[in-house]
Each structure stands twice: as C-alpha cells, then as structure tokens.
Design a protein around this motif. Structure first.
Motif, mmCIF file in Angstrom:
data_model
loop_
_atom_site.group_PDB
_atom_site.id
_atom_site.type_symbol
_atom_site.label_atom_id
_atom_site.label_comp_id
_atom_site.label_asym_id
_atom_site.label_seq_id
_atom_site.Cartn_x
_atom_site.Cartn_y
_atom_site.Cartn_z
ATOM 1 N N THR A 156 42.077 40.501 54.291
ATOM 2 C CA THR A 156 41.304 40.680 53.069
ATOM 3 C C THR A 156 40.727 39.358 52.618
ATOM 4 N N VAL A 157 39.422 39.345 52.427
ATOM 5 C CA VAL A 157 38.723 38.174 51.908
ATOM 6 C C VAL A 157 38.257 38.533 50.507
ATOM 7 N N GLY A 158 38.526 37.641 49.555
ATOM 8 C CA GLY A 158 38.196 37.961 48.177
ATOM 9 C C GLY A 158 37.401 36.893 47.478
ATOM 10 N N GLY A 159 36.910 37.280 46.335
ATOM 11 C CA GLY A 159 36.199 36.370 45.455
ATOM 12 C C GLY A 159 36.522 36.728 44.020
ATOM 13 N N VAL A 160 36.738 35.709 43.217
ATOM 14 C CA VAL A 160 36.997 35.891 41.798
ATOM 15 C C VAL A 160 35.941 35.097 41.058
ATOM 16 N N PHE A 161 34.986 35.781 40.468
ATOM 17 C CA PHE A 161 33.943 35.082 39.723
ATOM 18 C C PHE A 161 33.092 36.051 38.925
ATOM 19 N N ARG A 162 32.381 35.515 37.969
ATOM 20 C CA ARG A 162 31.410 36.289 37.208
ATOM 21 C C ARG A 162 30.269 36.621 38.161
ATOM 22 N N ILE A 163 29.868 37.855 38.195
ATOM 23 C CA ILE A 163 28.818 38.278 39.131
ATOM 24 C C ILE A 163 27.463 37.989 38.488
ATOM 25 N N ILE B 24 23.975 34.876 38.795
ATOM 26 C CA ILE B 24 23.182 34.086 39.738
ATOM 27 C C ILE B 24 23.843 32.754 40.106
ATOM 28 N N ASP B 25 24.478 32.076 39.151
ATOM 29 C CA ASP B 25 25.055 30.759 39.441
ATOM 30 C C ASP B 25 26.330 30.837 40.274
ATOM 31 N N LYS B 26 26.866 32.024 40.484
ATOM 32 C CA LYS B 26 28.063 32.187 41.309
ATOM 33 C C LYS B 26 27.744 32.695 42.711
ATOM 34 N N ARG B 27 26.502 32.987 42.971
ATOM 35 C CA ARG B 27 26.015 33.382 44.298
ATOM 36 C C ARG B 27 26.644 34.648 44.875
ATOM 37 N N PRO B 28 26.773 35.729 44.104
ATOM 38 C CA PRO B 28 27.403 36.938 44.642
ATOM 39 C C PRO B 28 26.614 37.583 45.779
ATOM 40 N N LEU B 29 25.300 37.441 45.784
ATOM 41 C CA LEU B 29 24.511 38.064 46.852
ATOM 42 C C LEU B 29 24.704 37.314 48.167
ATOM 43 N N LEU B 30 24.843 35.993 48.103
ATOM 44 C CA LEU B 30 25.189 35.214 49.302
ATOM 45 C C LEU B 30 26.577 35.612 49.782
ATOM 46 N N TRP B 31 27.500 35.812 48.853
ATOM 47 C CA TRP B 31 28.855 36.224 49.198
ATOM 48 C C TRP B 31 28.809 37.531 49.996
ATOM 49 N N LEU B 32 27.953 38.458 49.567
ATOM 50 C CA LEU B 32 27.828 39.733 50.275
ATOM 51 C C LEU B 32 27.179 39.555 51.642
ATOM 52 N N GLN B 33 26.227 38.642 51.754
ATOM 53 C CA GLN B 33 25.622 38.357 53.067
ATOM 54 C C GLN B 33 26.669 37.786 54.015
ATOM 55 N N PHE B 34 27.511 36.892 53.495
ATOM 56 C CA PHE B 34 28.624 36.387 54.296
ATOM 57 C C PHE B 34 29.512 37.543 54.751
ATOM 58 N N ALA B 35 29.826 38.462 53.830
ATOM 59 C CA ALA B 35 30.699 39.592 54.170
ATOM 60 C C ALA B 35 30.093 40.404 55.311
ATOM 61 N N ALA C 279 34.371 30.884 47.480
ATOM 62 C CA ALA C 279 33.602 30.424 46.322
ATOM 63 C C ALA C 279 32.287 29.820 46.818
ATOM 64 N N PRO C 280 31.233 30.623 46.894
ATOM 65 C CA PRO C 280 29.953 30.122 47.414
ATOM 66 C C PRO C 280 29.104 29.460 46.328
ATOM 67 N N PRO D 128 28.327 23.778 53.575
ATOM 68 C CA PRO D 128 27.114 23.484 52.811
ATOM 69 C C PRO D 128 26.723 24.676 51.943
ATOM 70 N N PRO D 129 26.233 24.429 50.738
ATOM 71 C CA PRO D 129 25.786 25.537 49.887
ATOM 72 C C PRO D 129 24.718 26.380 50.591
ATOM 73 N N GLY D 130 24.811 27.683 50.405
ATOM 74 C CA GLY D 130 23.799 28.590 50.945
ATOM 75 C C GLY D 130 23.979 28.981 52.388
ATOM 76 N N SER D 131 25.112 28.662 52.992
ATOM 77 C CA SER D 131 25.307 28.899 54.419
ATOM 78 C C SER D 131 26.299 30.035 54.679
ATOM 79 N N ALA D 132 25.790 31.264 54.740
ATOM 80 C CA ALA D 132 26.653 32.416 55.027
ATOM 81 C C ALA D 132 27.261 32.303 56.420
ATOM 82 N N GLY D 133 26.497 31.776 57.385
ATOM 83 C CA GLY D 133 26.997 31.624 58.747
ATOM 84 C C GLY D 133 28.141 30.632 58.838
#
Length: 168
Positions: free
Chosen positions: A7-14, A16-27, A85-86, A132-137
C-alpha cells in the motif's frame, strides 16, 4: 483490494500546491509495474472531484481509496508501506513538511520531492528517498528501490541518528 501486495499512501490537502494529480499519475505508472499495489489518499480539498475523475480516467479507481478528511490519520499511516509527498517546485514555496513528520513519526518510509530544507532534514537514502519535483517516473523508480530495500527510506532510526527533529 484484499489481494494487495503493498500500500502506497499520501496524506495531504487535495489542492494544487500538494500535486494530487501528479500523485495519481505516479500511481498509474506504479500500477503498470505492480498490478496488485493499492493506494490510499487521506485528505480532501478543492481538487477532490478532479482527482476522482482522473483516477477513473487513468483506470486506477479500483485500486485507490479516497479516505477523505479524518481525525484519525494514524489509522491510515499504519496501513502504508510508503508515504508519498510530491511537492511542487516553486521558488517562493513556504515549506512546512508536516506530512513528512507524520510519515516519520509513524515509521512509514518517505518518498518526497526535493524542496525547501527537506534534503538537510531527511537526507536522500538515509531517511527518505527524494526525487526531482514533477517526476512521476522517478517517484515510481523510488518505490521500486524501496520494495527491494525498505531500510533505505525508513525514517525512524536514521532520523534519530541524524538528529531529524522539528526543533532544528
């Protein structure tokens, strides 16, 4: 997802500044490599609807649980094999790594973007895996490394040894 391998998790306010859409791309990238992975997002915010829509579009909704806003973050942290934490790359970004401290306090291996003084407080491969920030890969590659050697991002012992504490 009772068949989950981890299980991979994230705890943050969903938001723009927490990057939830990048988190989903990583997933999505990680799920391609590990079809039995599951994901938990703890928090809510203005992008919750967009995040749910993107999860459906990416085909990961069945492997992702949106826990929403909760007063029992510890319950969810205890279920995580890694905390992600992206953080964004913003020159004027005020950095308060509360979620990193939550992951560390719960003994959850940390995967985070390099920002602020995070590398000084949680050195790469000693107390966290930093990318690096922004790197789902790169984030997905760090989860791979973590699955091979959980101790490379295990915060508890290394943080105490390195003096990673809020008062510094």
């Amino acid at each position: 997802t009772s068949d989950a391998s981890h299980t991979v998790g994230g705890v943050f306010r969903i938001d723009i500044d927490k990057r939830p859409l990048l988190w989903l791309q990583f997933a999505r990238v990680h799920l391609d490599r590990h079809p039995k992975a599951r994901f938990v997002l703890v928090g809510a915010g203005p992008l919750t609807g967009a995040a749910r829509a993107l999860a459906a579009e990416l085909g990961i909704a069945s492997r992702l649980f949106f826990a929403g806003r909760t007063t029992n973050v510890g319950f969810w942290l205890a279920k995580m094999d890694a905390g992600v934490a992206p953080y964004p790359e913003l020159p004027s970004f005020y950095f308060s790594p509360l979620k990193i401290w939550e992951y560390a306090g719960a003994g959850v291996p940390i995967l985070a973007s390099v920002t602020g003084d995070l590398p000084q407080r949680f050195p790469h491969r000693e107390a966290a895996l930093l990318h690096p920030p922004g790197s789902a890969g790169k984030l997905a590659a760090h989860v791979e490394a973590l699955r091979e050697d959980a101790l490379i991002a295990y915060p508890t012992d290394s943080c105490y040894a390195l003096g990673c504490h809020i008062g510094d």
